[in-house]
Design an enzyme around this catalytic site. Structure first.
Site: not given
Ligand SMILES: NC(=O)c1ccc[n+]([C@@H]2O[C@H](COP(=O)([O-])OP(=O)(O)OC[C@H]3O[C@@H](n4cnc5c(N)ncnc54)[C@H](OP(=O)(O)O)[C@@H]3O)[C@@H](O)[C@H]2O)c1
Length: 272
Positions: A143, A156
């Protein structure tokens, strides 16, 4: 005529929604078979069905909670047992926007478990076979908070700084062994992440939020261009290059027999 090489299989964590689900779709379109990992089995199965139909690829799912040791061990075993695995996308993660000292320590520990521990264990499971085969790609979703820890919750930020440093160290160790490692540093991306982190996405200024498809397409374009660190939002790559060059230039001055003169202490004898 030589047979064209099959891309192999990509295992994507956090594939049930957001960034991971888009990686799944894009990698299927690129000809990869998939293993999709997350907790929500019904969402995984629905996506798997859709992608099989759309792409004709093989798609498996593993329902696993990556904060749970036994579940992580199942995913590690799936990685070690899959000889076709060529790509690992360590994407699953959670964030928080609450102030550091106002945050529940149990939630912070769970965040470290998924963002740091699971990512590390799955990488360890994948790398030996990649090194043996002199091929393989690890995509670690960090991130922008990795380099901007003041932006959101500090645990985080710390967890994502780990992902960046770990990826850079892997690049250093594995670069000449045929293994590609990319750290992706997304800015705000329009996923469920924000609601889960405690900030409705509608509260963010529109001009800082990227569409998930655009973020992943840029990250894959960065991978294709050989970038080790991809920051999809950053307009001028020279800014990152200068930041990274400054860090590298400083690195051989960071361990010395004497403290810096500005502290007015130390001697060679005392330090020996
Ligand atoms: N969105 C942003 O602004 C942003 C910015 C920078 C970085 N990121 C990073 O991008 C990555 C993906 O996030 P996203 O934005 O796509 O959010 P998201 O839609 O909430 O996706 C998160 C994913 O992680 C899975 N997950 C969460 N807790 C888990 C657990 N305990 N065990 C297994 N799987 C788990 C969730 O699936 P289940 O709930 O089905 O387990 C979901 O598939 C993360 O690492 C986040 O830190 C996001």
């Amino acid at each position: 005529m030589t047979a064209s090489k099959k891309p192999g299989t990509a295992l994507i964590t956090g594939a049930s929604s957001g960034i991971g689900a888009v990686y799944a779709q894009r990698l299927a379109r690129r000809g990869y078979d998939l293993v999709l990992v997350a907790r929500n089995r019904s969402r995984l199965d629905a996506l798997a069905g859709k992608l099989k139909e759309e792409s004709g690829r093989q798609v498996e799912t593993i329902a696993a909670d990556l904060t749970n040791k036994a579940d992580i061990a199942r995913v590690e075993a799936a990685i070690r047992g899959n000889r076709d695995l060529t790509v690992l996308v360590n994407n699953a993660g959670v964030g928080s926007a609450s102030p550091l000292l106002g945050s529940d320590i149990e939630k912070m520990e769970a965040m470290i478990a998924i963002n740091v521990n699971a990512l590390t264990r799955l990488t360890y499971a994948a790398v030996p076979a990649f090194v043996d085969r002199k091929a393989g790609t690890i995509i670690n979703i960090a991130s922008i908070v990795a380099v901007s820890p003041e932006t959101l919750n500090g645990v985080y930020g710390g967890s994502k700084a780990f992902v960046l440093a770990f990826s850079q160290s892997l690049q250093h160790e594995l670069g000449d062994k045929g293994v590609r490692v990319q750290a992706v540093l997304p800015g705000a991306t329009a996923t469920e992440f924000w609601g889960i982190a405690g900030v409705p996405i509608a509260h963010l200024p529109k001009e800082i939020v990227m569409k998930t498809d655009d973020m992943v397409d840029a990250a894959l374009a960065g991978l294709d261009q050989g970038e080790q660190v991809t920051i999809p939002s950053l307009p001028d790559l020279a800014e990152w290059s200068a930041f990274d060059a400054a860090r590298r230039a400083m690195s051989d001055k960071l361990s010395r027999v004497l403290p810096a003169a500005r502290y007015g202490v130390g001697s060679v004898a005392a330090a020996a």
